[in-house]
Design an enzyme around this catalytic site. Structure first.
Site, PDB file in Angstrom:
ATOM      1  CB  SER A 130      71.163  24.939 120.217  1.00 23.75           C
ATOM      2  OG  SER A 130      69.967  24.751 121.035  1.00 23.75           O
ATOM      3  CG  HIS A 158      73.195  21.080 121.312  1.00 30.18           C
ATOM      4  ND1 HIS A 158      73.761  20.209 122.189  1.00 30.18           N
ATOM      5  CD2 HIS A 158      72.312  21.936 122.206  1.00 30.18           C
ATOM      6  CE1 HIS A 158      73.817  20.526 123.424  1.00 30.18           C
ATOM      7  NE2 HIS A 158      72.854  21.300 123.761  1.00 30.18           N
ATOM      8  CG  ASP A 178      69.162  22.558 123.898  1.00 34.29           C
ATOM      9  OD1 ASP A 178      70.135  21.977 124.686  1.00 34.29           O
ATOM     10  OD2 ASP A 178      69.390  23.182 123.171  1.00 34.29           O
ATOM     11  CG  MET A 224      64.803  21.958 128.017  1.00 33.30           C
ATOM     12  SD  MET A 224      64.650  23.891 128.104  1.00 33.30           S
ATOM     13  CE  MET A 224      66.136  24.396 127.222  1.00 33.30           C
ATOM     14  CG  HIS A 264      72.019  19.616 126.925  1.00 31.35           C
ATOM     15  ND1 HIS A 264      72.138  21.023 127.005  1.00 31.35           N
ATOM     16  CD2 HIS A 264      72.216  19.050 127.953  1.00 31.35           C
ATOM     17  CE1 HIS A 264      72.316  21.333 128.065  1.00 31.35           C
ATOM     18  NE2 HIS A 264      72.275  20.192 128.954  1.00 31.35           N
ATOM     19  CG  MET A 266      69.043  20.613 129.958  1.00 27.55           C
ATOM     20  SD  MET A 266      68.912  22.202 129.012  1.00 27.55           S
ATOM     21  CE  MET A 266      68.631  21.440 127.542  1.00 27.55           C
ATOM     22  CG  MET A 288      75.244  23.215 131.578  1.00 25.78           C
ATOM     23  SD  MET A 288      74.881  23.214 129.882  1.00 25.78           S
ATOM     24  CE  MET A 288      73.707  24.774 129.624  1.00 25.78           C
ATOM     25  N   GLY A 316      68.189  25.997 130.582  1.00 29.55           N
ATOM     26  CA  GLY A 316      66.768  26.254 130.559  1.00 29.55           C
ATOM     27  C   GLY A 316      66.179  27.094 129.444  1.00 29.55           C
ATOM     28  CG  PHE A 317      65.327  30.144 129.820  1.00 27.54           C
ATOM     29  CD1 PHE A 317      63.845  29.919 129.457  1.00 27.54           C
ATOM     30  CD2 PHE A 317      65.677  29.902 131.089  1.00 27.54           C
ATOM     31  CE1 PHE A 317      62.778  29.763 130.549  1.00 27.54           C
ATOM     32  CE2 PHE A 317      64.680  29.750 132.299  1.00 27.54           C
ATOM     33  CZ  PHE A 317      63.430  29.550 132.055  1.00 27.54           C
ATOM     34  N   GLY A 318      67.488  29.565 125.970  1.00 33.40           N
ATOM     35  CA  GLY A 318      68.382  30.130 124.813  1.00 33.40           C
ATOM     36  C   GLY A 318      68.547  31.619 124.949  1.00 33.40           C
ATOM     37  CG  ASP A 345      74.506  24.277 125.704  1.00 33.42           C
ATOM     38  OD1 ASP A 345      74.230  25.351 124.980  1.00 33.42           O
ATOM     39  OD2 ASP A 345      73.722  23.491 125.949  1.00 33.42           O
ATOM     40  N   GLY A 346      75.800  27.561 125.956  1.00 33.48           N
ATOM     41  CA  GLY A 346      75.277  28.924 126.605  1.00 33.48           C
ATOM     42  C   GLY A 346      76.019  30.144 126.309  1.00 33.48           C
ATOM     43  CB  SER A 349      70.263  33.064 120.343  1.00 31.98           C
ATOM     44  OG  SER A 349      71.107  33.157 121.147  1.00 31.98           O
TER      45      SER A 349
HETATM   46  C1  DX5 Z   1      70.149  26.052 127.198  1.00 38.53           C
HETATM   47  C2  DX5 Z   1      70.485  25.150 126.214  1.00 38.53           C
HETATM   48  C3  DX5 Z   1      71.246  25.686 125.150  1.00 38.53           C
HETATM   49  C4  DX5 Z   1      70.741  26.745 124.132  1.00 38.53           C
HETATM   50  C5  DX5 Z   1      71.884  27.685 124.010  1.00 38.53           C
HETATM   51  O1  DX5 Z   1      69.689  25.518 128.276  1.00 38.53           O
HETATM   52  O2  DX5 Z   1      71.028  23.841 126.606  1.00 38.53           O
HETATM   53  O3  DX5 Z   1      71.555  24.617 124.103  1.00 38.53           O
HETATM   54  O4  DX5 Z   1      70.109  26.524 123.258  1.00 38.53           O
HETATM   55  O5  DX5 Z   1      71.300  28.910 123.582  1.00 38.53           O
HETATM   56  P1  DX5 Z   1      72.258  30.066 123.170  1.00 38.53           P
HETATM   57  O6  DX5 Z   1      73.437  29.887 122.329  1.00 38.53           O
HETATM   58  O7  DX5 Z   1      71.353  31.191 122.647  1.00 38.53           O
HETATM   59  O8  DX5 Z   1      72.766  30.514 124.584  1.00 38.53           O
HETATM   60 ZN    ZN Z   2      71.693  22.479 125.184  1.00 38.21          ZN
END
Ligand code: DX5
Ligand code: ZN
Length: 223
Positions: free
Chosen positions: A12, A37, A39, A41, A70, A72, A141, A146-148, A179-180, A202
């Protein structure tokens, strides 16, 4: 259960260097990623805002591997045509974000793209069960979107197993993506539960290892 050798890694770019995204995408592809991937948002369905079709279009020349989008975003049907023409290969929308999920999925398929549905940790499988035969991909999920950099919600393992059971039981071909919080400590557990596409942000883009090394270690962790 899915053979670990068939598991795909989808870095991602949410955790990548946004001032250098083209190179970061190319680096993932050279490093052995199966897809990228992306993301998206909108500041409404999730609190953050990331990027739109123009960025997907700008990244497209940097690699030939599939772009796994993806979305969101609220009511994504409004934008799927723009993302399709920008170069998406797979477009995943959230069940929670679509008033007319069936229509949105078929919109994506009519655009000639692969269609996926994502469900948040609190959304039951039953919300999309009737749609499974129409899907190319299901995204479970393993964090709230929303966040990495969030931690893997371990209670989702049982959900991944149930989803795999449904897909296999019905003889369907849909990919099962997670994912996540996927990292060296959680990737194997998710794959053993039945996931065959692992998104990692990450764990791939960080200042500890190169992108290629991170992808290689993730694959090794599945053995
Ligand atoms: C979160 C995203 C993910 C995110 C995952 O909302 O959809 O794709 O980038 O990040 P990591 O792998 O750091 O949890
Ligand atoms: Zn994602």
């Amino acid at each position: 259960m899915v053979n670990s050798s068939g598991v795909k890694i989808a870095p991602s770019i949410l955790s990548a260097d946004f001032s250098n995204l083209g190179e970061q995408v190319a680096e993932a592809a050279k490093g052995g990623a199966d897809m990228v991937h992306i993301d998206v948002m909108d500041g409404q369905f999730v609190p953050a805002i990331t990027l739109g079709p123009q960025m997907v279009d700008a990244l497209r020349p940097w690699t030939d591997i599939p772009f796994d989008l993806h979305l969101m975003i609220a009511e994504p049907g409004r934008f799927v045509a723009d993302f399709a023409s920008a170069g998406a290969d797979i477009i995943t929308v959230h069940a929670e974000a679509c008033t007319h999920l069936h229509r949105t999925i078929h919109q994506i398929k009519e655009l000639g793209k692969k269609a996926g549905v994502a469900i948040n940790p609190a959304t039951p499988i039953s919300a999309i069960e009737d749609m499974l035969p129409d899907l190319d991909q299901v995204l479970v999920m393993t964090v709230n979107p929303g966040f990495g950099g969030q931690s893997f919600i371990s209670g989702m393992i049982a959900k991944i197993e149930r989803m795999r059971g449904l897909i296999n039981g019905a003889g369907l071909k849909a990919g099962l993506e997670v994912d996540g919080g996927i990292n060296l400590g959680t990737a194997k557990e998710a794959a053993d539960a039945g996931a065959n596409i692992l998104v990692a942000g990450s764990a791939v883009y960080n200042d500890r290892t190169s992108v290629a090394e991170a992808i290689r270690k993730l694959r090794e962790s599945l053995e």
